[in-house]
Design an enzyme around this catalytic site. Structure first.
Site, PDB file in Angstrom:
ATOM      1  N   LYS A  13       0.828  -1.214   0.000  1.00  0.00           N
ATOM      2  CA  LYS A  13       0.000   0.000   0.000  1.00  0.00           C
ATOM      3  C   LYS A  13       0.860   1.262   0.000  1.00  0.00           C
ATOM      4  O   LYS A  13       0.630   2.178  -0.774  1.00  0.00           O
ATOM      5  CB  LYS A  13      -0.909   0.054   1.239  1.00  0.00           C
ATOM      6  CG  LYS A  13      -1.821  -1.133   1.397  1.00  0.00           C
ATOM      7  CD  LYS A  13      -2.778  -0.959   2.572  1.00  0.00           C
ATOM      8  CE  LYS A  13      -2.124  -0.849   3.924  1.00  0.00           C
ATOM      9  NZ  LYS A  13      -1.445  -2.073   4.386  1.00  0.00           N
ATOM     10  N   ARG A  88      -8.638   1.481   9.974  1.00  0.00           N
ATOM     11  CA  ARG A  88      -8.234   0.097  10.269  1.00  0.00           C
ATOM     12  C   ARG A  88      -9.260  -0.609  11.118  1.00  0.00           C
ATOM     13  O   ARG A  88      -9.099  -1.785  11.411  1.00  0.00           O
ATOM     14  CB  ARG A  88      -6.905   0.135  11.029  1.00  0.00           C
ATOM     15  CG  ARG A  88      -5.694  -0.223  10.173  1.00  0.00           C
ATOM     16  CD  ARG A  88      -4.513  -0.206  11.099  1.00  0.00           C
ATOM     17  NE  ARG A  88      -3.348  -0.889  10.675  1.00  0.00           N
ATOM     18  CZ  ARG A  88      -2.341  -0.336  10.017  1.00  0.00           C
ATOM     19  NH1 ARG A  88      -2.426   0.898   9.588  1.00  0.00           N
ATOM     20  NH2 ARG A  88      -1.254  -1.031   9.760  1.00  0.00           N
ATOM     21  N   ARG A 122      11.749  -6.119   4.250  1.00  0.00           N
ATOM     22  CA  ARG A 122      11.560  -4.671   4.058  1.00  0.00           C
ATOM     23  C   ARG A 122      12.600  -3.864   4.827  1.00  0.00           C
ATOM     24  O   ARG A 122      12.961  -4.181   5.953  1.00  0.00           O
ATOM     25  CB  ARG A 122      10.165  -4.267   4.541  1.00  0.00           C
ATOM     26  CG  ARG A 122       9.920  -2.768   4.429  1.00  0.00           C
ATOM     27  CD  ARG A 122       8.479  -2.446   4.412  1.00  0.00           C
ATOM     28  NE  ARG A 122       7.813  -2.650   5.693  1.00  0.00           N
ATOM     29  CZ  ARG A 122       6.514  -2.397   5.882  1.00  0.00           C
ATOM     30  NH1 ARG A 122       5.773  -1.954   4.889  1.00  0.00           N
ATOM     31  NH2 ARG A 122       5.971  -2.608   7.055  1.00  0.00           N
ATOM     32  N   ARG A 155      12.119  -2.011  10.554  1.00  0.00           N
ATOM     33  CA  ARG A 155      11.160  -1.571  11.566  1.00  0.00           C
ATOM     34  C   ARG A 155      11.026  -2.638  12.654  1.00  0.00           C
ATOM     35  O   ARG A 155      11.021  -3.821  12.356  1.00  0.00           O
ATOM     36  CB  ARG A 155       9.797  -1.343  10.911  1.00  0.00           C
ATOM     37  CG  ARG A 155       9.720  -0.070  10.125  1.00  0.00           C
ATOM     38  CD  ARG A 155       8.527   0.008   9.207  1.00  0.00           C
ATOM     39  NE  ARG A 155       7.279  -0.432   9.775  1.00  0.00           N
ATOM     40  CZ  ARG A 155       6.095  -0.297   9.180  1.00  0.00           C
ATOM     41  NH1 ARG A 155       6.018   0.302   7.992  1.00  0.00           N
ATOM     42  NH2 ARG A 155       4.998  -0.737   9.735  1.00  0.00           N
ATOM     43  N   ARG A 166       0.469  -8.699  13.740  1.00  0.00           N
ATOM     44  CA  ARG A 166      -0.182  -7.693  12.882  1.00  0.00           C
ATOM     45  C   ARG A 166      -1.160  -8.353  11.920  1.00  0.00           C
ATOM     46  O   ARG A 166      -2.212  -7.811  11.613  1.00  0.00           O
ATOM     47  CB  ARG A 166       0.872  -6.891  12.113  1.00  0.00           C
ATOM     48  CG  ARG A 166       1.607  -5.910  13.016  1.00  0.00           C
ATOM     49  CD  ARG A 166       2.906  -5.473  12.412  1.00  0.00           C
ATOM     50  NE  ARG A 166       2.743  -4.582  11.289  1.00  0.00           N
ATOM     51  CZ  ARG A 166       3.669  -4.382  10.353  1.00  0.00           C
ATOM     52  NH1 ARG A 166       4.815  -5.018  10.412  1.00  0.00           N
ATOM     53  NH2 ARG A 166       3.441  -3.550   9.374  1.00  0.00           N
TER      54      ARG A 166
HETATM   55  P1  AMP Z   1       1.638   0.842   9.042  1.00  0.00           P
HETATM   56  O1  AMP Z   1       2.837   1.628   8.675  1.00  0.00           O
HETATM   57  O2  AMP Z   1       0.385   1.288   8.344  1.00  0.00           O
HETATM   58  O3  AMP Z   1       1.841  -0.654   8.961  1.00  0.00           O
HETATM   59  O4  AMP Z   1       1.366   1.154  10.603  1.00  0.00           O
HETATM   60  C1  AMP Z   1       2.319   0.816  11.591  1.00  0.00           C
HETATM   61  C2  AMP Z   1       1.622   0.722  12.943  1.00  0.00           C
HETATM   62  O5  AMP Z   1       1.051   1.997  13.287  1.00  0.00           O
HETATM   63  C3  AMP Z   1       0.468  -0.257  13.011  1.00  0.00           C
HETATM   64  O6  AMP Z   1       0.875  -1.608  13.221  1.00  0.00           O
HETATM   65  C4  AMP Z   1      -0.313   0.300  14.191  1.00  0.00           C
HETATM   66  O7  AMP Z   1       0.340  -0.016  15.406  1.00  0.00           O
HETATM   67  C5  AMP Z   1      -0.181   1.807  13.986  1.00  0.00           C
HETATM   68  N1  AMP Z   1      -1.270   2.338  13.151  1.00  0.00           N
HETATM   69  C6  AMP Z   1      -1.165   2.841  11.892  1.00  0.00           C
HETATM   70  N2  AMP Z   1      -2.361   3.211  11.425  1.00  0.00           N
HETATM   71  C7  AMP Z   1      -3.255   2.925  12.411  1.00  0.00           C
HETATM   72  C8  AMP Z   1      -4.664   3.046  12.530  1.00  0.00           C
HETATM   73  N3  AMP Z   1      -5.413   3.538  11.520  1.00  0.00           N
HETATM   74  N4  AMP Z   1      -5.239   2.660  13.691  1.00  0.00           N
HETATM   75  C9  AMP Z   1      -4.512   2.172  14.704  1.00  0.00           C
HETATM   76  N5  AMP Z   1      -3.186   1.998  14.664  1.00  0.00           N
HETATM   77  C10 AMP Z   1      -2.546   2.373  13.526  1.00  0.00           C
END
Ligand code: AMP
Length: 210
Positions: A13, A88, A122, A155, A166
Site C-alpha cells: 500500500k 483500520r 523490508r 522496523r 499484525r
Molecule cells: P503501518 O505503517 O500502516 O503498517 O502502521 C504501523 C503501525 O502503526 C500499526 O501496526 C499500528 O500499530 C499503527 N497504526 C497505523 N495506522 C493505524 C490506525 N489507523 N489505527 C490504529 N493503529 C494504527
C-alpha cells in the site's frame, strides 16, 4: 479523488501510494508514518504509542481519528488524498464517513505467506521514509537510501513475532472493512502480487485523471 488503501501489512500500500501521490498530485497520508515520525521525535504522542506499535498492536481509535481529522483539514488535502493504513477498524471508518466522502476503497489482495516474505525483507529509510526490499527492490548501495543517502533500517514491527500479530489484528479488526466498503459500492479490488509498475498502470486505467 479521495482514496483509501486497504489490505494487510506488507501488501504494498505504502509503495503504491507514494507513486499515486506523485502521479495524481495528491498527498499520501500514512498514519503509520505519522506515528513513526512522532516516535522518532519523541513527542508526547510518540511516547504514548511506541510500545503498542513495536508489538504490532493498534493505537486507540480516539487518538488515530483525531490525528486524521487534523491532517485532512490541511489545505493540501482539499483536492483529494490517499489514506494509507487508515481506517483500520469499523469505528474509524464510521468516523471518516462523517468527515469526507470516500470515492474508492482500494483493496490490496495478498496471501499471508507473501506478506511474511515481504515484511521480513523490508527496509525503510531513516531520513525520508522510502521503502525498499532486500529481494524485490534493493537500494543501489547496500544499506543506503537512493533518494537521500540516509541509512536504511528494519522496523521493530517487521520482526517475525510482530508480523504474525499484525496479521491476526488485520484479520480480526481491519478485514471487516472490505464488506463495509463493498456495501457502500466503493470497493475496488487490486491483485497485490505483480510489480508496483504493473499495479500502478492498472490503477491509472481504473481511475483516469481528468
Ligand atoms: P503501518 O505503517 O500502516 O503498517 O502502521 C504501523 C503501525 O502503526 C500499526 O501496526 C499500528 O500499530 C499503527 N497504526 C497505523 N495506522 C493505524 C490506525 N489507523 N489505527 C490504529 N493503529 C494504527
Amino acid at each position: 479523488m479521495n482514496f483509501i488503501f486497504l489490505g494487510p501489512p506488507g501488501a504494498g500500500k505504502g509503495t503504491l501510494a507514494a507513486q499515486v501521490a506523485v502521479s495524481y498530485k495528491i498527498p499520501h497520508i500514512s498514519t503509520g508514518e505519522i506515528f513513526r515520525a512522532a516516535i522518532k521525535a519523541q513527542t508526547p504522542l510518540g511516547k504514548k504509542v511506541q510500545a503498542i506499535i513495536d508489538a504490532g498492536g493498534l493505537v486507540s481509535d480516539d487518538v488515530t481519528i483525531e490525528l486524521v481529522k487534523d491532517r485532512l483539514s490541511k489545505e493540501d488535502a482539499k483536492n483529494g488524498f490517499i489514506l494509507d493504513g487508515f481506517p483500520r477498524t469499523i469505528p474509524q471508518a464510521e468516523a471518516l464517513a462523517t468527515i469526507v466522502k470516500v470515492d474508492a476503497a482500494v483493496n490490496f489482495d495478498i496471501a499471508d505467506e507473501a506478506v511474511v516474505e515481504r515484511l521480513s525483507g523490508r527496509r525503510v529509510c531513516k531520513g525520508c521514509g522510502q521503502n525498499y526490499h532486500l529481494a524485490f527492490m534493493p537500494p543501489k548501495t547496500e544499506g543506503k537510501c537512493d533518494k537521500c543517502g540516509a541509512d536504511l533500517y528494519t522496523r521493530d514491527d517487521d520482526k517475525i513475532e510482530s508480523i504474525k500479530h499484525r496479521l491476526e489484528v488485520y484479520r480480526a479488526q481491519t478485514a471487516p472493512l472490505i464488506d463495509f466498503y463493498r456495501e457502500k459500492g466503493a470497493l475496488v479490488d487490486v491483485d497485490a502480487r505483480p510489480s508496483t509498475d504493473k499495479i500502478l498502470a492498472e490503477f491509472e486505467a481504473k481511475f483516469p485523471q481528468k
